[in-house]
Design an enzyme around this catalytic site. Structure first.
Site, short mmCIF file in Angstrom:
data_model
loop_
_atom_site.label_atom_id
_atom_site.label_comp_id
_atom_site.label_asym_id
_atom_site.label_seq_id
_atom_site.Cartn_x
_atom_site.Cartn_y
_atom_site.Cartn_z
CG ASN A 106 -1.88 1.59 1.08
OD1 ASN A 106 -2.21 1.66 -0.06
ND2 ASN A 106 -1.95 1.92 2.67
CG HIS A 108 -0.84 5.98 4.28
ND1 HIS A 108 -2.36 6.20 4.59
CD2 HIS A 108 -0.50 6.46 5.29
CE1 HIS A 108 -2.55 6.82 5.56
NE2 HIS A 108 -1.76 7.42 5.69
CB SER A 135 4.75 5.05 4.11
OG SER A 135 4.93 6.17 5.67
CG ASP A 144 -3.24 3.14 6.79
OD1 ASP A 144 -2.89 2.37 5.79
OD2 ASP A 144 -3.91 4.46 6.79
C1 GAR Z 1 -1.97 8.75 -3.19
O1 GAR Z 1 -2.30 10.29 -3.23
C2 GAR Z 1 -2.01 7.41 -2.37
O2 GAR Z 1 -1.38 7.75 -1.44
C3 GAR Z 1 -3.86 8.11 -1.56
O3 GAR Z 1 -4.54 8.28 -2.15
C4 GAR Z 1 -4.01 8.83 -3.34
C5 GAR Z 1 -4.18 8.54 -4.37
O4 GAR Z 1 -4.07 8.92 -5.92
N1 GAR Z 1 -4.17 6.56 -0.60
C6 GAR Z 1 -4.51 6.47 0.80
O5 GAR Z 1 -4.83 8.14 0.93
C7 GAR Z 1 -4.24 5.12 1.52
N2 GAR Z 1 -5.25 5.85 3.08
P1 GAR Z 1 -3.86 8.42 -6.88
O6 GAR Z 1 -5.65 7.16 -6.94
O7 GAR Z 1 -4.24 9.15 -8.32
O8 GAR Z 1 -3.41 7.25 -7.69
#
Ligand code: GAR
Length: 217
Positions: A106, A108, A135, A144
């Protein structure tokens, strides 16, 4: 052999796009074998051909377990070596995690263990943190909380809003995810119990992505 990657995504899909671009550029020896979403309208799905898309609304199932049984069968049918949650915004259940444990990653947007869950950029700013980051970790049943493989840091700046901070972090997130996937694709990353092994050695602290996009201890 080319590494087979399945991607779980709920939204925009910029991390998925970064993976696909790196594959197209020849800088990641991998193939995206499927994109799986809990949101049938997720833009992420549009980035791959229809045969590689899967989506279902969890609300169409009697409970989470039923949805995840179907999801996990679909993921398994794609025979992935690694499964990457890239903006997949649902909590995964224990059965799904157990089925893919050790090859489930994942990304995060925080410097874990800080700010598990949502609104990480706002929480970092509210806390007055001088730096923020992202991370990549192995997924375990606790949210997480899995072993952190690598992190990237960005400064917070005066006048930052959650949006400006998120925008500064996003390209560094992409670089971080790609660096970890290169390690995985090279067969140099493994999770054994609670221990992450990198190049065969136990990883005592998360690796850091440096400004040249190298992972360093
Ligand atoms: C990213 O910033 C990722 O780190 C976050 O969602 C976004 C997805 O962006 N993930 C989380 O918050 C997971 N808990 P994307 O759809 O453009 O890749």
């Amino acid at each position: 052999m080319t590494t087979r990657i399945a991607v779980l995504a709920s939204g925009r899909g910029s991390n998925l796009q970064a993976i696909l671009q790196a594959i197209a550029d020849g800088t990641l020896d991998a193939e995206v074998v499927g994109v799986f979403s809990d949101k049938p309208n997720a833009p992420a799905l549009k980035q791959v051909t229809p045969e590689r898309r899967w989506s279902a609304r969890p609300s169409a199932f009697p409970d989470r377990a039923a949805y995840e049984t179907v999801l996990s069968d679909a993921v398994a049918a794609a025979s992935p070596d690694w499964i990457v949650c890239a903006g997949y915004m649902r909590i995964l259940g224990d059965a799904f995690i157990a089925r893919f444990r050790g090859r489930l990653l994942n990304i995060h947007p925080s410097l874990l263990p800080k700010y598990r869950g949502l609104h990480t950029h706002a929480r970092a700013l509210e806390a007055g943190d001088a730096e923020h980051g992202a991370s990549v970790h192995f997924v375990i049943p606790e949210l997480d909380a899995g072993s952190v493989i690598a992190q990237v840091r960005v400064p917070t700046l005066a006048g930052d809003t959650p949006e400006t901070l998120a925008a500064r972090l996003l390209p560094r997130e992409h670089a971080l995810l790609l660096a970890v996937l290169r390690l995985a694709a090279a067969g140099q990353l493994a999770e054994q119990g609670d221990v992450t092994r990198c190049h065969g050695q136990p990883l005592l602290n998360p690796l850091s992505l440096d400004s040249a996009d190298r992972l360093v201890s």
